[in-house]
Motif scaffolding. Structure first.
Motif, PDB file in Angstrom:
ATOM      1  N   THR A   5      40.001  44.035  45.575  1.00  0.00           N
ATOM      2  CA  THR A   5      38.682  43.389  45.554  1.00  0.00           C
ATOM      3  C   THR A   5      38.784  42.037  44.863  1.00  0.00           C
ATOM      4  N   LEU A   6      39.503  42.014  43.761  1.00  0.00           N
ATOM      5  CA  LEU A   6      39.697  40.771  43.020  1.00  0.00           C
ATOM      6  C   LEU A   6      40.405  39.732  43.888  1.00  0.00           C
ATOM      7  N   GLN A   7      41.430  40.154  44.610  1.00  0.00           N
ATOM      8  CA  GLN A   7      42.161  39.233  45.472  1.00  0.00           C
ATOM      9  C   GLN A   7      41.288  38.726  46.624  1.00  0.00           C
ATOM     10  N   LYS A   8      40.449  39.608  47.176  1.00  0.00           N
ATOM     11  CA  LYS A   8      39.534  39.184  48.250  1.00  0.00           C
ATOM     12  C   LYS A   8      38.560  38.125  47.746  1.00  0.00           C
ATOM     13  N   ILE A   9      38.059  38.318  46.544  1.00  0.00           N
ATOM     14  CA  ILE A   9      37.115  37.353  45.976  1.00  0.00           C
ATOM     15  C   ILE A   9      37.798  36.016  45.738  1.00  0.00           C
ATOM     16  N   LYS A  10      38.999  36.047  45.197  1.00  0.00           N
ATOM     17  CA  LYS A  10      39.734  34.795  44.962  1.00  0.00           C
ATOM     18  C   LYS A  10      40.021  34.078  46.275  1.00  0.00           C
TER      19      LYS A  10
END
Length: 91
Positions: A5-10
């Motif tokens: 999720t963090l990578q998708k947001i970044k």
């Protein structure tokens, strides 16, 4: 928060020409994890990093809204609500 999720947001930030600052990532994370529209005050309560000024958050939300990442909803209330738009799409 899950690492994917963090990578998708970044990635979402990068694709829309935003730097992935801690504040921007946290703001979009809050909107992503919240499954209903949320007010600015509610967002401020959920921010875990350094204290972020209300005006700064509002400006980030306005930029995200202009970029088509966030929708502002007025339910006839005196305060607007914000939600993350569905950004899962293929390129």
């Amino acid at each position: 928060m899950k690492e994917d999720t963090l990578q998708k947001i970044k990635m979402l930030l990068k694709e829309n020409d935003f730097r992935a600052t801690d504040q921007r990532v946290e703001l979009l994370s809050i909107l992503s994890l919240n499954h209903k529209p949320i007010t600015l005050k509610e967002i401020m309560k959920k921010m875990h990093g350094k204290k972020v000024h209300e005006v700064t958050l509002y400006r980030m939300l306005a930029s995200f809204k202009d970029a088509g990442l966030v929708r502002q909803i007025d339910f006839g209330a005196t305060v607007p609500y914000f939600e993350l738009l569905d950004t899962d799409h293929d390129h």
